[in-house]
Scaffold this motif. Sequence first.
Motif, PDB file in Angstrom:
ATOM      1  N   LEU A  16       0.651  -1.284   0.026  1.00 37.99           N
ATOM      2  CA  LEU A  16       0.006  -0.195   0.014  1.00 37.99           C
ATOM      3  C   LEU A  16       0.787   1.194  -0.075  1.00 37.99           C
ATOM      4  O   LEU A  16       0.449   2.554  -0.582  1.00 37.99           O
ATOM      5  N   GLY A  17       1.941   1.221   0.635  1.00 37.93           N
ATOM      6  CA  GLY A  17       2.765   2.503   0.836  1.00 37.93           C
ATOM      7  C   GLY A  17       3.414   2.877  -0.652  1.00 37.93           C
ATOM      8  O   GLY A  17       3.457   3.683  -1.213  1.00 37.93           O
ATOM      9  N   GLN A  18       3.858   1.741  -1.501  1.00 35.44           N
ATOM     10  CA  GLN A  18       4.275   1.953  -2.846  1.00 35.44           C
ATOM     11  C   GLN A  18       3.194   2.241  -3.579  1.00 35.44           C
ATOM     12  O   GLN A  18       3.271   2.954  -4.579  1.00 35.44           O
ATOM     13  N   ALA A  19       2.204   1.554  -3.526  1.00 38.66           N
ATOM     14  CA  ALA A  19       0.940   1.981  -4.225  1.00 38.66           C
ATOM     15  C   ALA A  19       0.499   3.528  -4.221  1.00 38.66           C
ATOM     16  O   ALA A  19       0.420   4.197  -5.063  1.00 38.66           O
ATOM     17  N   ARG A  20       0.507   3.958  -2.886  1.00 31.74           N
ATOM     18  CA  ARG A  20       0.099   5.619  -2.801  1.00 31.74           C
ATOM     19  C   ARG A  20       1.453   6.325  -3.599  1.00 31.74           C
ATOM     20  O   ARG A  20       0.993   7.240  -4.151  1.00 31.74           O
ATOM     21  N   GLY A  87      -9.667   3.599  -2.392  1.00 33.90           N
ATOM     22  CA  GLY A  87      -8.552   4.445  -2.853  1.00 33.90           C
ATOM     23  C   GLY A  87      -7.732   3.622  -3.509  1.00 33.90           C
ATOM     24  O   GLY A  87      -6.776   4.449  -4.315  1.00 33.90           O
ATOM     25  N   TYR A  88      -7.665   2.099  -3.590  1.00 33.73           N
ATOM     26  CA  TYR A  88      -6.584   1.494  -4.379  1.00 33.73           C
ATOM     27  C   TYR A  88      -7.417   0.593  -5.082  1.00 33.73           C
ATOM     28  O   TYR A  88      -6.828  -0.681  -5.194  1.00 33.73           O
TER      29      TYR A  88
END
Length: 242
Positions: A16-20, A87-88
């Motif tokens: 998720l961090g990389q996705a953001r 959001g993802y």
Amino acid sequence: MRQEPGQLSHPFDVDLGQARALQERLAGAVRAAGDPRPFRTIAGADSSCGRGDRDVFAAIVVFSWPDLAPVEESWARVPVPMPYVPGYLSFREGPGLLRAWEGLRHHPDLVLFDGQGIAHPRRLGIAAHMGVLLEVPSIGVAKSVLCGTHAPVGPRRGARADLVHRGEVVGCVLRSRDGVRPLVVSPGHLVGLEAAIEIVLDAGRGFRLPEPTRAADALVGRARREGWETGGRMMERGGGPG
DNA sequence: GCGACAG
DNA sequence: ATCTTGTCGC
């Protein structure tokens, strides 16, 4: 989201961090302006996955424009990448949609995605994300709002209200048919809001959702219920006898 | 901190 | 999104 042995690497395989971070970077590549018209084909894209299911199904159905005759359809079955997180969405549905896209004989000139375009906290809803990734004009057609606020919408077909998020008009809430709940339309890649609204209205045939979207929804539902493996087919050529 | 929250 | 029966309306 961990990559499985033998699974093709793709730009969605991130935490998720990389996705953001990826969303924030890709958002800079989105061009939410322009008008793809006139174009020859338009497609609807959708995916389906039951709770507890191991695989997610995706489908893309291509139609000719403006007559809306089915041209080709492609579907895919891939392992569920990750749970749904607001959001993802593109990191959950993207892999399957990408696979279905790769299965098409001819890529469409425009794609309607089931979700937001730039009407997203970081301006990279699934339609904007896929548009940039596939380098194709795209429009987000969502059934509900993810972020932003809007004034009440009139009851008749065509009535609309700007969707505003952090002071920016990111899309609009559009009544696609008299009396039905409004759709949330927002630009994806290479399409401006006004053109997006007109195209969505012109792609409708008496139902709340545009025909390409309905067709993709129907196909993906059937593929999941019947457990189809990845595949695709060309539709009957128009004209027929006479 | 609390509520909202595409599919 | 999916789980689900009947039911109201054109």
